[in-house]
Design a protein around this motif. Sequence first.
Motif, PDB file in Angstrom:
ATOM      1  N   ASP A  18     -24.711   9.165 -33.262  1.00 46.00           N
ATOM      2  CA  ASP A  18     -23.435   8.564 -32.890  1.00 46.00           C
ATOM      3  C   ASP A  18     -22.326   9.574 -33.188  1.00 46.00           C
ATOM      4  O   ASP A  18     -22.060   9.886 -34.359  1.00 46.00           O
ATOM      5  CB  ASP A  18     -23.213   7.290 -33.701  1.00 46.00           C
ATOM      6  CG  ASP A  18     -21.960   6.533 -33.291  1.00 46.00           C
ATOM      7  OD1 ASP A  18     -21.068   7.134 -32.668  1.00 46.00           O
ATOM      8  OD2 ASP A  18     -21.872   5.330 -33.624  1.00 46.00           O
ATOM      9  N   SER A  73     -20.938  14.740 -36.616  1.00 40.71           N
ATOM     10  CA  SER A  73     -20.699  15.725 -35.561  1.00 40.71           C
ATOM     11  C   SER A  73     -21.920  16.610 -35.342  1.00 40.71           C
ATOM     12  O   SER A  73     -22.802  16.731 -36.198  1.00 40.71           O
ATOM     13  CB  SER A  73     -19.504  16.609 -35.931  1.00 40.71           C
ATOM     14  OG  SER A  73     -19.835  17.459 -37.029  1.00 40.71           O
ATOM     15  N   ALA A 123     -19.279   9.311 -33.247  1.00 37.55           N
ATOM     16  CA  ALA A 123     -18.145   8.770 -33.993  1.00 37.55           C
ATOM     17  C   ALA A 123     -18.393   8.832 -35.494  1.00 37.55           C
ATOM     18  O   ALA A 123     -17.462   8.684 -36.289  1.00 37.55           O
ATOM     19  CB  ALA A 123     -17.881   7.319 -33.578  1.00 37.55           C
ATOM     20  N   LEU A 154     -14.989  14.041 -34.384  1.00 33.26           N
ATOM     21  CA  LEU A 154     -15.623  12.731 -34.357  1.00 33.26           C
ATOM     22  C   LEU A 154     -14.895  11.868 -33.337  1.00 33.26           C
ATOM     23  O   LEU A 154     -13.674  11.724 -33.389  1.00 33.26           O
ATOM     24  CB  LEU A 154     -15.566  12.081 -35.735  1.00 33.26           C
ATOM     25  CG  LEU A 154     -16.341  12.784 -36.850  1.00 33.26           C
ATOM     26  CD1 LEU A 154     -16.163  12.026 -38.166  1.00 33.26           C
ATOM     27  CD2 LEU A 154     -17.812  12.904 -36.505  1.00 33.26           C
ATOM     28  N   VAL A 155     -15.624  11.309 -32.414  1.00 29.48           N
ATOM     29  CA  VAL A 155     -15.002  10.532 -31.355  1.00 29.48           C
ATOM     30  C   VAL A 155     -15.989   9.487 -30.865  1.00 29.48           C
ATOM     31  O   VAL A 155     -17.200   9.730 -30.800  1.00 29.48           O
ATOM     32  CB  VAL A 155     -14.551  11.443 -30.188  1.00 29.48           C
ATOM     33  CG1 VAL A 155     -15.732  12.196 -29.575  1.00 29.48           C
ATOM     34  CG2 VAL A 155     -13.813  10.658 -29.126  1.00 29.48           C
ATOM     35  N   GLY A 156     -15.487   8.314 -30.549  1.00 29.78           N
ATOM     36  CA  GLY A 156     -16.337   7.261 -30.032  1.00 29.78           C
ATOM     37  C   GLY A 156     -16.851   7.589 -28.648  1.00 29.78           C
ATOM     38  O   GLY A 156     -16.275   8.406 -27.925  1.00 29.78           O
TER      39      GLY A 156
END
Length: 219
Positions: A98, A103, A100, A34-36
């Motif tokens: 998204d 996934s 974030a 998960l990443v912005g």
Amino acid sequence: MKRSLIALALALATPACAAERMVLAPAPAADAPLVGGALQKAVFAGGCFWGIEGVFERVKGVKSVVSGYAGGAKSTAVYEIIGTGMTGHAEAVEVTWDPAIVSYGTLLRVFFSVAHDPTQLNFQGPDSGTQYRTAIFARSAEQDRIAKAYVGQLAKAGTWKPKIVTTFEGAKPFYPAEDYHQNYLRAHPTQPYIAINDIPKVEALKKLFPALWSEKPAG
């Protein structure tokens, strides 16, 4: 054509995906963290797009779901023509999410667990033809890697019998379907086809993935 009298009769006689038939697939061993960042897109095909759209629009982190066609030419991306099964298209959905919040691997898990039956070759429940095949149209090398690893993981675990027949068809263009197909499940929740074949998928999402469930649909 799934709205033909024959298809409707089959839908009433033999539910495609009753909630009790859903399979909780294991979490993917290989996944993106998960990443912005920018919103991402994925394209999945697994039978009638009405039900798949109805499932994914209830997943937290999903921002929009569009029903459409993938695998064929733009000139023949028309529902009545695709219904012949001769255009190369599959009914598909384009999911925008998204990264974030959710996934790609989690979306795959939902796809295999509740959105469709990955062991049915060129049909789903009462709908038959290559346009109803199970397929993944990866939008990047990373998606392709994660999807292939996950299917391999599921095959090794024997999660489904008979074997998974999902195809990997690369980043072929996606064409949105006609307006009347969009948000079809929400607009027609009591239609017999929807009530029997697709509402159970949405209910299974809520039951099997309560942490992912969104009370407000995307879009």
